[in-house]
Scaffold this motif. Structure first.
Motif, PDB file in Angstrom:
ATOM      1  N   TRP A 192      -5.254   0.013  -2.008  1.00 37.72           N
ATOM      2  CA  TRP A 192      -6.046   0.632  -0.642  1.00 37.72           C
ATOM      3  C   TRP A 192      -6.007  -0.427   0.484  1.00 37.72           C
ATOM      4  N   ILE A 193      -6.214  -1.614   0.112  1.00 39.83           N
ATOM      5  CA  ILE A 193      -6.398  -2.547   1.112  1.00 39.83           C
ATOM      6  C   ILE A 193      -4.855  -3.011   1.615  1.00 39.83           C
ATOM      7  N   GLY A 194      -3.917  -2.907   0.857  1.00 38.44           N
ATOM      8  CA  GLY A 194      -2.537  -3.164   1.233  1.00 38.44           C
ATOM      9  C   GLY A 194      -1.990  -1.928   2.129  1.00 38.44           C
ATOM     10  N   GLY A 195      -2.239  -0.752   1.545  1.00 34.14           N
ATOM     11  CA  GLY A 195      -1.802   0.262   2.396  1.00 34.14           C
ATOM     12  C   GLY A 195      -2.350   0.344   4.003  1.00 34.14           C
ATOM     13  N   ALA A 207       7.020  -6.321  -5.600  1.00 37.43           N
ATOM     14  CA  ALA A 207       5.517  -6.544  -5.106  1.00 37.43           C
ATOM     15  C   ALA A 207       5.325  -5.115  -4.455  1.00 37.43           C
ATOM     16  N   LYS A 208       5.775  -4.017  -4.680  1.00 37.04           N
ATOM     17  CA  LYS A 208       5.474  -2.934  -4.160  1.00 37.04           C
ATOM     18  C   LYS A 208       3.976  -2.550  -4.878  1.00 37.04           C
ATOM     19  N   HIS A 209       3.103  -2.113  -3.773  1.00 35.22           N
ATOM     20  CA  HIS A 209       1.734  -1.773  -4.199  1.00 35.22           C
ATOM     21  C   HIS A 209       1.620  -0.381  -4.631  1.00 35.22           C
ATOM     22  N   GLY A 210       0.605   0.060  -5.273  1.00 34.12           N
ATOM     23  CA  GLY A 210       0.075   1.444  -5.403  1.00 34.12           C
ATOM     24  C   GLY A 210      -0.732   2.158  -4.246  1.00 34.12           C
ATOM     25  N   SER A 211      -0.915   3.366  -4.476  1.00 27.72           N
ATOM     26  CA  SER A 211      -1.627   4.020  -3.185  1.00 27.72           C
ATOM     27  C   SER A 211      -0.927   4.100  -2.034  1.00 27.72           C
ATOM     28  N   ASP A 212       0.410   4.091  -2.138  1.00 26.30           N
ATOM     29  CA  ASP A 212       1.377   4.151  -0.774  1.00 26.30           C
ATOM     30  C   ASP A 212       1.861   5.346  -0.777  1.00 26.30           C
ATOM     31  N   SER A 213       2.696   5.791   0.271  1.00 28.18           N
ATOM     32  CA  SER A 213       3.414   6.922   0.461  1.00 28.18           C
ATOM     33  C   SER A 213       4.373   7.345  -0.402  1.00 28.18           C
ATOM     34  N   GLY A 214       5.050   6.393  -1.152  1.00 29.34           N
ATOM     35  CA  GLY A 214       6.231   6.806  -2.014  1.00 29.34           C
ATOM     36  C   GLY A 214       7.516   6.879  -1.360  1.00 29.34           C
ATOM     37  N   ASN A 229      -3.538   9.235  -0.084  1.00 26.92           N
ATOM     38  CA  ASN A 229      -2.624   8.464  -1.059  1.00 26.92           C
ATOM     39  C   ASN A 229      -3.483   7.521  -1.980  1.00 26.92           C
ATOM     40  N   ARG A 230      -4.838   7.127  -1.900  1.00 23.74           N
ATOM     41  CA  ARG A 230      -5.676   6.430  -2.764  1.00 23.74           C
ATOM     42  C   ARG A 230      -5.417   6.659  -4.243  1.00 23.74           C
ATOM     43  N   GLU A 231      -5.145   5.709  -4.830  1.00 22.82           N
ATOM     44  CA  GLU A 231      -5.333   5.996  -6.474  1.00 22.82           C
ATOM     45  C   GLU A 231      -6.773   5.466  -6.959  1.00 22.82           C
ATOM     46  N   PRO A 276      14.013  10.394   1.160  1.00 21.18           N
ATOM     47  CA  PRO A 276      13.723  11.162   2.307  1.00 21.18           C
ATOM     48  C   PRO A 276      12.635  12.245   2.394  1.00 21.18           C
ATOM     49  N   LEU A 277      12.460  13.004   0.965  1.00 24.02           N
ATOM     50  CA  LEU A 277      11.485  14.073   0.739  1.00 24.02           C
ATOM     51  C   LEU A 277      10.135  13.291   1.099  1.00 24.02           C
ATOM     52  N   LYS A 278       9.926  12.148   0.526  1.00 27.19           N
ATOM     53  CA  LYS A 278       8.625  11.764   0.663  1.00 27.19           C
ATOM     54  C   LYS A 278       8.358  11.184   2.259  1.00 27.19           C
TER      55      LYS A 278
END
Length: 205
Positions: A154-157, A98-105, A145-147, A115-117
């Motif tokens: 976008w909404i999830g983040g 369920a991991k969404h896009g436009s996140d911090s990674g 972070n937006r793709e 850790p790097l992210k």
């Protein structure tokens, strides 16, 4: 609110406050979600999400909204191949699906901590304080972070980070690095629940 030590006694010892056993072989994303699995059966139902949000100090409206938004959005993704359920359970073991896009990674595709992210959040966006984010810096991070055309991401983040900021910012309006680190493995939630329970107990004494 979250300025004291954020070490999770519960996750370290593998039991909750009622002495019930908790899984100890989970990755950080599963631990993040497992706090809301109030009976530790591997499923998170909307009423458990509501209870979890109330336990960390969220108001009724935010808790109701979150229980609906989160479970409806994530249930189907964590239950691949299964018939949709009107109870909207979330399967903790499959939360990485369920991991969404436009996140911090900071979570990789398997739900592991990167850790790097995590450090990049502060090296790129913490301009006022090296170990904290202001509201404006948080918004700058979300925009960066937006793709393209990933509106759900976008909404999830935005929802996740604004809720975190609302609940966990300090008296100076800062979201501290240690607080953000603790939310990734769920230990922040355990800390806030104990802190709120202690405050209630003190108020009745």
């Amino acid at each position: 609110m979250a300025s004291s030590t954020l070490t999770s006694k519960d996750f370290q010892e593998g039991v909750d406050d009622a002495g019930r056993p908790m899984p100890t072989d989970q990755n950080v994303l599963q631990k993040h979600v497992a706090f809301f699995d109030r009976n530790h059966d591997g499923l998170v139902y909307p009423w458990e999400t509501f209870e979890g949000f109330r336990a960390i100090g969220a108001g009724y409206f935010l808790s109701i909204f979150s229980s609906f938004f989160i479970n409806v959005a994530l249930s189907g993704k964590t239950r691949p191949g299964k018939f949709p359920s009107l109870l909207f359970p979330i399967e903790v073991k499959n939360i990485h699906l369920a991991k969404h896009g436009s996140d911090s990674g900071v979570y990789d595709k398997e739900g592991r901590f990167v850790p790097l992210k995590f450090e990049e959040i502060f090296s790129k966006f913490a301009r006022t304080h090296a170990d904290a984010l202001t509201s404006d810096e948080l918004m700058a991070m979300l925009k960066a972070n937006r793709e393209p055309k990933d509106y759900k991401g976008w909404i999830g983040g935005w929802t996740e980070w604004k809720v975190l900021y609302s609940i966990c910012k300090d008296n100076h309006g800062l979201l501290r690095k240690e607080t953000i680190r603790a939310v990734y493995d769920g230990s922040l939630f355990e800390h806030l629940e104990r802190e709120r329970a202690a405050a209630k107990k003190k108020a009745w004494m």
